[in-house]
Design an enzyme around this catalytic site. Structure first.
Site, PDB file in Angstrom:
ATOM      1  N   SER A 201       0.949  -1.294   0.128  1.00  0.00           N
ATOM      2  CA  SER A 201      -0.114   0.036  -0.139  1.00  0.00           C
ATOM      3  C   SER A 201       0.790   1.331   0.001  1.00  0.00           C
ATOM      4  O   SER A 201       1.543   1.472  -0.949  1.00  0.00           O
ATOM      5  CB  SER A 201      -0.937  -0.084   1.111  1.00  0.00           C
ATOM      6  OG  SER A 201      -2.154   0.867   1.128  1.00  0.00           O
ATOM      7  N   ASP A 295     -10.081  -4.349  -4.286  1.00  0.00           N
ATOM      8  CA  ASP A 295      -9.251  -3.387  -3.676  1.00  0.00           C
ATOM      9  C   ASP A 295      -9.542  -2.204  -4.498  1.00  0.00           C
ATOM     10  O   ASP A 295      -9.081  -2.061  -5.652  1.00  0.00           O
ATOM     11  CB  ASP A 295      -7.762  -3.939  -3.546  1.00  0.00           C
ATOM     12  CG  ASP A 295      -6.833  -2.957  -3.007  1.00  0.00           C
ATOM     13  OD1 ASP A 295      -7.184  -1.645  -2.630  1.00  0.00           O
ATOM     14  OD2 ASP A 295      -5.719  -2.951  -2.646  1.00  0.00           O
ATOM     15  N   HIS A 325      -8.035  -5.334  -0.098  1.00  0.00           N
ATOM     16  CA  HIS A 325      -6.953  -4.568   0.666  1.00  0.00           C
ATOM     17  C   HIS A 325      -7.004  -5.093   2.055  1.00  0.00           C
ATOM     18  O   HIS A 325      -7.651  -5.377   2.911  1.00  0.00           O
ATOM     19  CB  HIS A 325      -7.101  -3.211   0.549  1.00  0.00           C
ATOM     20  CG  HIS A 325      -5.876  -2.228   0.619  1.00  0.00           C
ATOM     21  ND1 HIS A 325      -5.019  -1.988  -0.448  1.00  0.00           N
ATOM     22  CD2 HIS A 325      -5.452  -1.735   1.942  1.00  0.00           C
ATOM     23  CE1 HIS A 325      -4.289  -1.167   0.226  1.00  0.00           C
ATOM     24  NE2 HIS A 325      -4.390  -1.136   1.599  1.00  0.00           N
TER      25      HIS A 325
END
Length: 356
Positions: A201, A295, A325
């Site tokens: 991320s 995601d 995610h």
């Protein structure tokens, strides 16, 4: 919120036990509890992940993006501890890297042998968290798996967080930490030719930036491991529209991340913030880029993989279609997320294997 009162600790323990029990049930039972399959964009959400999301909603815990920053950071540690479990590791050592807190993970195979071993491969790792939360503890379980299954040392770095420290603080910290690792290979027992950079991320964003800077400045970088990386702060993607609510990472969270990290007047296309707009220099390390099907960051991660490939970089792109995610942190409960992380660790091991 502090680290928690005895009553909160009891509640968290009960919640953890319930999550572990539910995620260990046979898939057929999980399906009955989770409800009808979630199918979106031609993908079916993993049943254990669907059940986990349902349990999270039933728990009544507020989303992190609705909490004050100190409280949200504590909540993140609580959530990741529940999902991460206790993972085996040979040795863990806290140290300081370029003035930043860091943690070095050594797999068991490298501490259980009496004879002197050759220098080890190393992954310099940056955690996710939208640039405003996350730390060495939130990603401890995953780093242990990367080290053990990836057969590499893992150096996790705790960079400065927003909004206390805005752009480019995290980027500058990541570059400085990677330079430190290269300069201290002998102290760490590391093979200079087998150093990788990675993250998930926001950490994937930093890792991508470090890999580009390593190529520009001639620093050794053998591999980059990018797990659902944030690569484009303009966020104009179909995956954000499709998955921006109901799948853990929300559009509101992403807006807060941008607002917290970016400075007033900053162009979101600044390549240090958005690698999607960076020039790709010669010699960029081979990349393993993985995304999650459900995601909001999916499309920008995959677009960045294509950008690297178009520039001549060796790229392997993998979409874990049934995941959300944050699956990277779900290694202590359930089946599907842990299997995905095991596959990622296998790719790390292959990417840092000795060259013939």
């Amino acid at each position: 919120m502090s680290n928690g009162s005895p009553l909160q600790a009891l509640a968290h323990a009960a919640q953890k036990a319930a999550l572990s029990a539910a995620m260990s049930l046979p898939p057929s039972v999980q399906r009955r509890l989770a409800g009808s399959p979630v199918v979106l964009d031609g993908q079916t959400l993993a049943v254990d992940t669907q059940l986990m999301l349902k349990l999270q909603k039933l728990s009544g815990d507020p989303p992190i993006e609705t909490m004050a920053f100190p409280d949200g950071r504590v909540q993140a540690r609580v959530q990741t501890a529940m999902a991460g479990g206790k993972q085996p590791i040979g040795a863990v050592r806290d140290l300081e890297v370029a003035g930043l807190p860091a943690r070095l993970y050594t797999p068991r195979a490298r501490v259980s042998v009496a004879v002197r071993q050759p220098p080890a491969p190393l992954l310099v790792f940056f955690h996710g968290g939208g640039f405003f939360f996350g730390d060495l503890d939130t990603h401890d379980a995953t780093c242990r798996i990367l080290a053990e299954r990836g057969e590499a040392l893992v150096l996790a770095v705790d960079y400065r967080l927003a909004p206390e420290h805005r752009f480019p603080a995290a980027y500058d910290d990541a570059v400085a930490a990677y330079r430190w690792a290269v300069e201290h290979v002998e102290e760490l027992g590391v093979d200079r030719d087998r150093i990788a950079v990675g993250g998930d991320s926001a950490g994937g964003n930093l890792a991508a930036g470090v890999a580009l800077e390593a190529a520009r400045s001639g620093l050794p970088c053998a591999f980059q491991l990018l797990v659902y990386p944030a690569t484009d702060a303009t966020r104009a993607t179909e995956s954000l529209r499709l998955f921006g609510a109901g799948f853990y990472l929300s559009a509101e969270f992403m807006e807060l991340a941008n607002d917290s990290y970016m400075t007033e007047g900053l162009d979101p296309r600044d390549p240090r913030l958005s690698p999607a707009y960076a020039d790709v220099p010669e010699g960029v390390a081979p990349a393993y880029v993985c995304t999650a099907g459900f995601d909001p960051l999916r499309d920008e991660g995959e677009a960045y993989a294509r950008k690297l490939s178009d520039a001549g970089v060796t790229v392997e792109l993998k979409r874990f279609e049934d995941q959300i995610h944050s699956f990277f942190n779900i290694v202590g409960v359930g089946r599907s997320s842990r299997a995905a992380v095991a596959e990622i660790a296998d790719r790390l091991r292959a990417g840092l294997a000795p060259r013939a």
